[in-house]
Design a protein around this motif. Structure first.
Motif, PDB file in Angstrom:
ATOM      1  N   ARG A   1       0.853  -1.195   0.000  1.00  0.00           N
ATOM      2  CA  ARG A   1       0.000   0.000   0.000  1.00  0.00           C
ATOM      3  C   ARG A   1       0.888   1.244   0.000  1.00  0.00           C
ATOM      4  NH1 ARG A   1      -2.786  -2.715   4.820  1.00  0.00           N
ATOM      5  NH2 ARG A   1      -4.428  -3.994   3.879  1.00  0.00           N
ATOM      6  N   GLU A   2       0.362   2.340  -0.521  1.00  0.00           N
ATOM      7  CA  GLU A   2       1.093   3.604  -0.469  1.00  0.00           C
ATOM      8  C   GLU A   2       0.819   4.285   0.869  1.00  0.00           C
ATOM      9  OE1 GLU A   2       2.097   5.412  -4.681  1.00  0.00           O
ATOM     10  OE2 GLU A   2      -0.050   5.544  -4.251  1.00  0.00           O
ATOM     11  N   VAL A   3       1.888   4.836   1.455  1.00  0.00           N
ATOM     12  CA  VAL A   3       1.780   5.459   2.771  1.00  0.00           C
ATOM     13  C   VAL A   3       2.570   6.765   2.794  1.00  0.00           C
ATOM     14  CG1 VAL A   3       1.463   3.259   3.970  1.00  0.00           C
ATOM     15  CG2 VAL A   3       3.768   4.197   3.704  1.00  0.00           C
TER      16      VAL A   3
ATOM     17  N   LEU B   1       2.736   8.677  13.061  1.00  0.00           N
ATOM     18  CA  LEU B   1       1.515   8.510  12.288  1.00  0.00           C
ATOM     19  C   LEU B   1       1.858   8.191  10.838  1.00  0.00           C
ATOM     20  CD1 LEU B   1      -0.273  11.726  13.601  1.00  0.00           C
ATOM     21  CD2 LEU B   1      -0.740   9.383  14.372  1.00  0.00           C
ATOM     22  N   SER B   2       0.921   7.555  10.155  1.00  0.00           N
ATOM     23  CA  SER B   2       1.054   7.319   8.719  1.00  0.00           C
ATOM     24  C   SER B   2      -0.324   7.442   8.084  1.00  0.00           C
ATOM     25  CB  SER B   2       1.594   5.915   8.422  1.00  0.00           C
ATOM     26  OG  SER B   2       2.896   5.741   8.892  1.00  0.00           O
ATOM     27  N   LEU B   3      -0.391   8.151   6.993  1.00  0.00           N
ATOM     28  CA  LEU B   3      -1.589   8.112   6.155  1.00  0.00           C
ATOM     29  C   LEU B   3      -1.421   6.956   5.189  1.00  0.00           C
ATOM     30  CD1 LEU B   3      -1.758  11.929   5.543  1.00  0.00           C
ATOM     31  CD2 LEU B   3      -3.429  10.612   6.848  1.00  0.00           C
ATOM     32  N   VAL B   4      -2.472   6.160   5.025  1.00  0.00           N
ATOM     33  CA  VAL B   4      -2.403   4.985   4.167  1.00  0.00           C
ATOM     34  C   VAL B   4      -3.573   4.995   3.185  1.00  0.00           C
ATOM     35  CG1 VAL B   4      -3.622   3.573   5.902  1.00  0.00           C
ATOM     36  CG2 VAL B   4      -2.277   2.447   4.103  1.00  0.00           C
ATOM     37  N   ASP B   5      -3.279   4.713   1.935  1.00  0.00           N
ATOM     38  CA  ASP B   5      -4.323   4.588   0.916  1.00  0.00           C
ATOM     39  C   ASP B   5      -5.043   3.263   1.137  1.00  0.00           C
ATOM     40  OD1 ASP B   5      -5.912   4.395  -1.321  1.00  0.00           O
ATOM     41  OD2 ASP B   5      -4.252   4.228  -2.745  1.00  0.00           O
ATOM     42  N   ASP B   6      -6.315   3.341   1.532  1.00  0.00           N
ATOM     43  CA  ASP B   6      -7.066   2.109   1.790  1.00  0.00           C
ATOM     44  C   ASP B   6      -7.783   1.581   0.562  1.00  0.00           C
ATOM     45  OD1 ASP B   6      -9.279   3.758   1.469  1.00  0.00           O
ATOM     46  OD2 ASP B   6     -10.002   3.569   3.540  1.00  0.00           O
ATOM     47  N   GLY B   7      -7.623   2.282  -0.581  1.00  0.00           N
ATOM     48  CA  GLY B   7      -8.244   1.808  -1.806  1.00  0.00           C
ATOM     49  C   GLY B   7      -9.760   1.767  -1.746  1.00  0.00           C
ATOM     50  N   GLY B   8     -10.337   2.516  -0.810  1.00  0.00           N
ATOM     51  CA  GLY B   8     -11.796   2.498  -0.659  1.00  0.00           C
ATOM     52  C   GLY B   8     -12.314   1.350   0.164  1.00  0.00           C
ATOM     53  N   ALA B   9     -11.418   0.557   0.732  1.00  0.00           N
ATOM     54  CA  ALA B   9     -11.847  -0.593   1.527  1.00  0.00           C
ATOM     55  C   ALA B   9     -12.367  -0.145   2.884  1.00  0.00           C
ATOM     56  CB  ALA B   9     -10.680  -1.564   1.710  1.00  0.00           C
ATOM     57  N   GLY B  10     -13.108  -1.008   3.526  1.00  0.00           N
ATOM     58  CA  GLY B  10     -13.605  -0.729   4.865  1.00  0.00           C
ATOM     59  C   GLY B  10     -14.894   0.068   4.838  1.00  0.00           C
ATOM     60  N   PHE B  11     -15.356   0.457   6.010  1.00  0.00           N
ATOM     61  CA  PHE B  11     -16.622   1.161   6.146  1.00  0.00           C
ATOM     62  C   PHE B  11     -16.473   2.608   5.691  1.00  0.00           C
ATOM     63  CE2 PHE B  11     -14.195   1.285  10.043  1.00  0.00           C
ATOM     64  CZ  PHE B  11     -14.197   2.620  10.387  1.00  0.00           C
ATOM     65  N   GLU B  12     -17.584   3.201   5.281  1.00  0.00           N
ATOM     66  CA  GLU B  12     -17.578   4.583   4.828  1.00  0.00           C
ATOM     67  C   GLU B  12     -17.809   5.525   6.007  1.00  0.00           C
ATOM     68  OE1 GLU B  12     -16.908   6.000   1.829  1.00  0.00           O
ATOM     69  OE2 GLU B  12     -16.262   3.983   1.269  1.00  0.00           O
ATOM     70  N   PRO B  13     -16.911   6.473   6.229  1.00  0.00           N
ATOM     71  CA  PRO B  13     -17.084   7.423   7.322  1.00  0.00           C
ATOM     72  C   PRO B  13     -18.070   8.524   6.951  1.00  0.00           C
ATOM     73  CG  PRO B  13     -15.138   7.970   6.093  1.00  0.00           C
ATOM     74  CD  PRO B  13     -15.696   6.720   5.454  1.00  0.00           C
ATOM     75  N   THR B  14     -18.410   9.351   7.926  1.00  0.00           N
ATOM     76  CA  THR B  14     -19.225  10.536   7.704  1.00  0.00           C
ATOM     77  C   THR B  14     -18.308  11.751   7.685  1.00  0.00           C
ATOM     78  OG1 THR B  14     -21.123   9.571   8.841  1.00  0.00           O
ATOM     79  CG2 THR B  14     -21.096  11.972   8.622  1.00  0.00           C
TER      80      THR B  14
END
Length: 317
Positions: free
Chosen positions: A113-115, A126-139
Protein backbone atom coordinates in the motif's frame (compact mmCIF):
# COMPACT_ATOMS: atom_id res chain seq x y z
CA UNK A 1 -17.52 -14.58 17.75
CA UNK A 2 -15.02 -12.32 15.99
CA UNK A 3 -13.37 -9.00 16.57
CA UNK A 4 -14.24 -6.84 13.56
CA UNK A 5 -11.39 -4.32 13.48
CA UNK A 6 -9.74 -1.43 15.28
CA UNK A 7 -12.17 0.42 17.56
CA UNK A 8 -9.96 3.28 18.79
CA UNK A 9 -6.42 4.09 19.78
CA UNK A 10 -5.56 6.15 22.86
CA UNK A 11 -2.31 8.11 23.05
CA UNK A 12 -0.70 10.57 25.47
CA UNK A 13 -0.24 14.32 25.10
CA UNK A 14 1.56 16.72 27.43
CA UNK A 15 0.44 19.70 25.32
CA UNK A 16 -3.30 19.21 25.04
CA UNK A 17 -4.15 22.69 23.75
CA UNK A 18 -1.66 22.32 20.88
CA UNK A 19 -2.86 18.74 20.39
CA UNK A 20 -6.45 19.98 19.96
CA UNK A 21 -5.36 22.52 17.37
CA UNK A 22 -3.27 19.98 15.46
CA UNK A 23 -5.90 17.27 15.14
CA UNK A 24 -8.84 19.57 14.38
CA UNK A 25 -7.15 22.28 12.31
CA UNK A 26 -4.22 20.49 10.67
CA UNK A 27 -5.62 16.96 10.41
CA UNK A 28 -9.22 18.14 9.96
CA UNK A 29 -10.72 15.62 12.37
CA UNK A 30 -13.77 16.40 14.49
CA UNK A 31 -13.57 16.60 18.28
CA UNK A 32 -16.56 14.36 19.03
CA UNK A 33 -16.17 13.97 22.79
CA UNK A 34 -14.63 16.42 25.25
CA UNK A 35 -14.43 14.51 28.51
CA UNK A 36 -11.99 13.45 31.24
CA UNK A 37 -10.03 10.32 31.95
CA UNK A 38 -12.50 8.35 34.05
CA UNK A 39 -9.67 7.01 36.21
CA UNK A 40 -7.89 10.39 36.52
CA UNK A 41 -10.44 13.20 36.37
CA UNK A 42 -7.73 15.88 36.45
CA UNK A 43 -6.92 15.01 32.83
CA UNK A 44 -8.87 15.65 29.66
CA UNK A 45 -9.75 12.70 27.47
CA UNK A 46 -10.30 14.03 23.94
CA UNK A 47 -11.77 11.93 21.12
CA UNK A 48 -11.13 12.89 17.48
CA UNK A 49 -13.06 11.03 14.79
CA UNK A 50 -15.13 11.35 11.64
CA UNK A 51 -18.14 13.65 11.45
CA UNK A 52 -20.39 11.26 13.36
CA UNK A 53 -17.89 9.70 15.78
CA UNK A 54 -18.21 6.21 14.35
CA UNK A 55 -16.31 3.40 16.07
CA UNK A 56 -13.18 2.66 14.09
CA UNK A 57 -12.48 6.35 13.45
CA UNK A 58 -11.51 7.43 16.99
CA UNK A 59 -8.03 8.68 17.79
CA UNK A 60 -8.08 9.72 21.46
CA UNK A 61 -5.66 11.41 23.85
CA UNK A 62 -5.07 11.55 27.59
CA UNK A 63 -3.88 14.95 28.84
CA UNK A 64 -0.92 13.97 30.99
CA UNK A 65 2.01 16.37 31.65
CA UNK A 66 4.65 13.63 31.58
CA UNK A 67 8.12 13.37 29.97
CA UNK A 68 8.42 12.29 26.36
CA UNK A 69 8.18 8.63 25.45
CA UNK A 70 11.44 6.68 25.25
CA UNK A 71 11.01 4.67 22.09
CA UNK A 72 11.58 0.94 21.97
CA UNK A 73 9.95 -2.45 21.91
CA UNK A 74 7.13 -3.73 24.17
CA UNK A 75 5.04 -0.85 22.77
CA UNK A 76 2.64 0.44 20.15
CA UNK A 77 4.83 2.24 17.65
CA UNK A 78 2.76 3.59 14.74
CA UNK A 79 -0.84 4.51 13.98
CA UNK A 80 -2.14 4.48 10.42
CA UNK A 81 -4.97 6.78 9.34
CA UNK A 82 -6.91 5.81 6.24
CA UNK A 83 -7.43 8.00 3.17
CA UNK A 84 -8.69 7.09 -0.28
CA UNK A 85 -6.38 7.09 -3.27
CA UNK A 86 -3.10 8.55 -4.49
CA UNK A 87 -4.68 11.95 -4.99
CA UNK A 88 -5.50 12.11 -1.28
CA UNK A 89 -1.93 11.24 -0.32
CA UNK A 90 -0.62 13.95 -2.66
CA UNK A 91 -3.03 16.43 -1.12
CA UNK A 92 -1.80 15.52 2.35
CA UNK A 93 1.87 15.66 1.38
CA UNK A 94 1.36 19.25 0.24
CA UNK A 95 -0.88 20.18 3.19
CA UNK A 96 1.53 18.85 5.80
CA UNK A 97 4.42 20.74 4.21
CA UNK A 98 2.35 23.96 4.26
CA UNK A 99 1.59 23.36 7.94
CA UNK A 100 5.26 22.87 8.79
CA UNK A 101 4.94 19.11 9.32
CA UNK A 102 7.76 17.04 7.85
CA UNK A 103 7.11 13.79 5.99
CA UNK A 104 10.77 12.82 5.50
CA UNK A 105 10.31 9.91 3.10
CA UNK A 106 7.43 11.32 1.08
CA UNK A 107 4.87 8.96 -0.37
CA UNK A 108 6.31 5.48 -0.36
CA UNK A 109 5.19 1.86 -0.53
CA UNK A 110 4.86 -0.52 2.41
CA UNK A 111 3.10 -3.86 2.62
CA UNK A 112 1.61 -3.36 -0.83
CA UNK A 113 0.00 0.00 0.00
CA UNK A 114 1.09 3.60 -0.47
CA UNK A 115 1.78 5.46 2.77
CA UNK A 116 2.93 8.86 4.00
CA UNK A 117 4.79 8.77 7.34
CA UNK A 118 5.01 11.80 9.64
CA UNK A 119 4.85 12.82 13.30
CA UNK A 120 2.68 15.22 15.24
CA UNK A 121 4.09 18.06 17.33
CA UNK A 122 5.04 15.69 20.19
CA UNK A 123 6.53 12.92 18.08
CA UNK A 124 3.43 10.74 17.81
CA UNK A 125 4.26 8.41 14.90
CA UNK A 126 1.52 8.51 12.29
CA UNK A 127 1.05 7.32 8.72
CA UNK A 128 -1.59 8.11 6.16
CA UNK A 129 -2.40 4.99 4.17
CA UNK A 130 -4.32 4.59 0.92
CA UNK A 131 -7.07 2.11 1.79
CA UNK A 132 -8.24 1.81 -1.81
CA UNK A 133 -11.80 2.50 -0.66
CA UNK A 134 -11.85 -0.59 1.53
CA UNK A 135 -13.60 -0.73 4.86
CA UNK A 136 -16.62 1.16 6.15
CA UNK A 137 -17.58 4.58 4.83
CA UNK A 138 -17.08 7.42 7.32
CA UNK A 139 -19.23 10.54 7.70
CA UNK A 140 -17.38 13.67 6.56
CA UNK A 141 -17.18 16.60 8.98
CA UNK A 142 -18.82 19.58 7.33
CA UNK A 143 -16.72 22.15 9.22
CA UNK A 144 -13.38 20.47 8.58
CA UNK A 145 -10.68 22.58 6.91
CA UNK A 146 -9.96 19.50 4.78
CA UNK A 147 -12.21 18.83 1.76
CA UNK A 148 -14.56 15.88 2.29
CA UNK A 149 -12.89 13.70 -0.35
CA UNK A 150 -9.52 13.98 1.39
CA UNK A 151 -10.60 13.70 5.03
CA UNK A 152 -9.35 10.95 7.34
CA UNK A 153 -11.56 7.90 6.79
CA UNK A 154 -10.71 6.16 10.05
CA UNK A 155 -8.01 4.13 11.68
CA UNK A 156 -5.85 1.83 9.61
CA UNK A 157 -3.31 -0.78 10.70
CA UNK A 158 -1.80 -0.37 14.16
CA UNK A 159 1.85 -1.40 14.56
CA UNK A 160 3.24 -2.88 17.77
CA UNK A 161 6.83 -3.89 18.53
CA UNK A 162 7.79 -7.04 20.42
CA UNK A 163 11.17 -8.75 20.92
CA UNK A 164 9.75 -12.19 20.07
CA UNK A 165 6.57 -13.36 18.39
CA UNK A 166 5.79 -16.76 19.93
CA UNK A 167 3.78 -15.83 23.02
CA UNK A 168 2.14 -12.80 21.41
CA UNK A 169 1.00 -14.90 18.45
CA UNK A 170 -0.64 -17.41 20.77
CA UNK A 171 -2.72 -14.64 22.34
CA UNK A 172 -3.61 -13.05 19.00
CA UNK A 173 -4.60 -16.24 17.21
CA UNK A 174 -5.78 -18.66 19.88
CA UNK A 175 -7.31 -16.22 22.36
CA UNK A 176 -8.48 -13.39 20.09
CA UNK A 177 -9.14 -15.33 16.90
CA UNK A 178 -6.98 -13.19 14.62
CA UNK A 179 -5.52 -14.71 11.45
CA UNK A 180 -1.88 -14.55 10.35
CA UNK A 181 -2.22 -13.05 6.87
CA UNK A 182 1.32 -12.34 5.65
CA UNK A 183 4.76 -10.99 6.53
CA UNK A 184 6.71 -8.05 5.12
CA UNK A 185 10.01 -6.27 5.62
CA UNK A 186 10.22 -2.77 7.07
CA UNK A 187 13.61 -1.18 7.71
CA UNK A 188 15.14 -4.66 7.46
CA UNK A 189 16.47 -6.96 4.79
CA UNK A 190 14.34 -9.79 6.17
CA UNK A 191 10.57 -9.93 6.69
CA UNK A 192 10.21 -8.78 10.27
CA UNK A 193 6.60 -7.58 10.44
CA UNK A 194 3.76 -10.07 10.76
CA UNK A 195 0.23 -9.02 9.80
CA UNK A 196 -2.82 -10.31 11.67
CA UNK A 197 -6.37 -9.80 10.42
CA UNK A 198 -9.69 -9.49 12.22
CA UNK A 199 -13.19 -9.99 10.85
CA UNK A 200 -13.29 -9.58 7.08
CA UNK A 201 -9.77 -8.16 7.03
CA UNK A 202 -8.63 -5.01 5.27
CA UNK A 203 -6.60 -2.03 6.46
CA UNK A 204 -9.14 -1.08 9.13
CA UNK A 205 -8.91 -4.55 10.67
CA UNK A 206 -5.19 -5.29 10.88
CA UNK A 207 -2.63 -5.44 13.65
CA UNK A 208 0.99 -5.38 12.44
CA UNK A 209 3.55 -6.93 14.78
CA UNK A 210 7.17 -5.87 14.27
CA UNK A 211 9.66 -8.37 15.69
CA UNK A 212 12.56 -6.24 17.02
CA UNK A 213 14.69 -8.09 19.61
CA UNK A 214 17.55 -5.57 19.43
CA UNK A 215 15.56 -2.55 20.61
CA UNK A 216 15.54 -1.35 24.22
CA UNK A 217 12.31 -1.55 26.19
CA UNK A 218 10.14 1.52 25.66
CA UNK A 219 9.12 3.88 28.44
CA UNK A 220 5.61 5.23 28.01
CA UNK A 221 5.26 9.00 27.84
CA UNK A 222 4.09 12.00 25.85
CA UNK A 223 4.11 11.31 22.12
CA UNK A 224 3.54 7.61 22.79
CA UNK A 225 0.50 5.34 22.80
CA UNK A 226 -1.36 4.12 25.87
CA UNK A 227 -3.49 1.33 24.36
CA UNK A 228 -5.32 0.03 21.31
CA UNK A 229 -8.93 -1.15 21.34
CA UNK A 230 -10.54 -3.77 19.11
CA UNK A 231 -14.18 -3.75 18.02
CA UNK A 232 -16.87 -6.14 19.16
CA UNK A 233 -20.33 -5.44 17.72
CA UNK A 234 -22.62 -5.86 20.71
CA UNK A 235 -22.87 -6.56 24.42
CA UNK A 236 -23.65 -10.25 23.92
CA UNK A 237 -20.28 -10.83 22.26
CA UNK A 238 -18.60 -8.48 24.73
CA UNK A 239 -19.75 -10.67 27.63
CA UNK A 240 -18.59 -13.71 25.69
CA UNK A 241 -15.11 -12.19 25.37
CA UNK A 242 -14.99 -11.70 29.12
CA UNK A 243 -15.83 -15.37 29.65
CA UNK A 244 -13.25 -16.39 27.07
CA UNK A 245 -10.39 -14.43 28.62
CA UNK A 246 -11.31 -15.74 32.06
CA UNK A 247 -11.51 -19.33 30.81
CA UNK A 248 -8.02 -19.01 29.31
CA UNK A 249 -6.60 -17.56 32.52
CA UNK A 250 -5.81 -14.19 30.91
CA UNK A 251 -5.76 -11.55 33.63
CA UNK A 252 -8.08 -8.67 32.76
CA UNK A 253 -9.83 -5.61 34.16
CA UNK A 254 -13.27 -7.12 34.26
CA UNK A 255 -16.12 -5.41 32.48
CA UNK A 256 -16.09 -1.60 32.66
CA UNK A 257 -18.93 0.66 31.51
CA UNK A 258 -17.42 3.73 29.83
CA UNK A 259 -20.98 4.91 29.04
CA UNK A 260 -20.30 5.50 25.33
CA UNK A 261 -19.02 1.93 24.98
CA UNK A 262 -18.21 -1.04 27.20
CA UNK A 263 -14.56 -1.90 27.81
CA UNK A 264 -12.46 -4.90 28.76
CA UNK A 265 -8.70 -4.43 29.25
CA UNK A 266 -5.82 -6.92 29.33
CA UNK A 267 -2.13 -7.09 28.42
CA UNK A 268 -0.46 -9.29 25.84
CA UNK A 269 2.70 -11.13 27.04
CA UNK A 270 5.00 -8.12 26.45
CA UNK A 271 2.86 -5.81 28.54
CA UNK A 272 1.16 -3.94 25.69
CA UNK A 273 -2.33 -2.89 26.78
CA UNK A 274 -5.24 -4.14 24.66
CA UNK A 275 -8.92 -3.32 25.01
CA UNK A 276 -12.05 -4.94 23.62
CA UNK A 277 -14.77 -2.29 23.18
CA UNK A 278 -18.38 -2.42 22.01
CA UNK A 279 -19.57 -0.43 19.01
CA UNK A 280 -22.40 1.12 21.03
CA UNK A 281 -24.14 2.94 22.54
CA UNK A 282 -22.02 5.62 20.81
CA UNK A 283 -21.19 9.28 21.39
CA UNK A 284 -24.71 10.49 20.60
CA UNK A 285 -26.16 8.83 23.70
CA UNK A 286 -25.68 12.01 25.77
CA UNK A 287 -25.18 14.79 23.20
CA UNK A 288 -26.91 16.23 20.19
CA UNK A 289 -24.96 14.87 17.19
CA UNK A 290 -24.85 18.41 15.79
CA UNK A 291 -22.85 19.72 18.76
CA UNK A 292 -20.60 16.79 19.67
CA UNK A 293 -17.43 17.81 21.47
CA UNK A 294 -18.40 21.43 22.11
CA UNK A 295 -18.71 21.11 25.89
CA UNK A 296 -17.28 18.93 28.63
CA UNK A 297 -19.38 15.79 28.95
CA UNK A 298 -19.11 13.42 31.90
CA UNK A 299 -20.47 9.91 32.42
CA UNK A 300 -23.35 9.82 34.93
CA UNK A 301 -21.26 8.58 37.85
CA UNK A 302 -19.04 11.69 37.61
CA UNK A 303 -21.84 14.25 37.16
CA UNK A 304 -22.18 14.94 40.93
CA UNK A 305 -18.56 16.16 40.83
CA UNK A 306 -18.92 18.29 37.69
CA UNK A 307 -18.15 21.66 39.27
CA UNK A 308 -14.85 20.61 40.80
CA UNK A 309 -13.80 18.58 37.76
CA UNK A 310 -14.48 21.32 35.22
CA UNK A 311 -12.86 23.97 37.44
CA UNK A 312 -9.56 22.11 37.30
CA UNK A 313 -9.47 21.81 33.51
CA UNK A 314 -7.58 24.34 31.44
CA UNK A 315 -9.21 25.81 28.31
CA UNK A 316 -8.21 24.22 25.01
CA UNK A 317 -10.08 26.35 22.44
Amino acid sequence: MQLTGIHHLTAISAKIRENHRFYTQVMGMRLVKRSVNQDDVSAYHLFYADGAGHPGTDLTFFDWPVPAERRGTHSITRTHLRVRGREALEYWEKRLEEQGVTAPRGITGRDGREVLDFEDLEGQRLSLVDDGGAGFEPTPWERSPVPAEFQIRGLGPIVISVPGITQTEIVLTEALGMRHARDYAHDSAQPNVRVYEMGEGGPHAELHVAIQPDLPVARQGAGGVHHVAFRTPNEEEYHAWTKRLNSLGISNSGEIDRYWFRSLYFREPNGILFEIATDGPGFGVDEDPATLGEKVVLPPFLEPHRASIVASLKPID
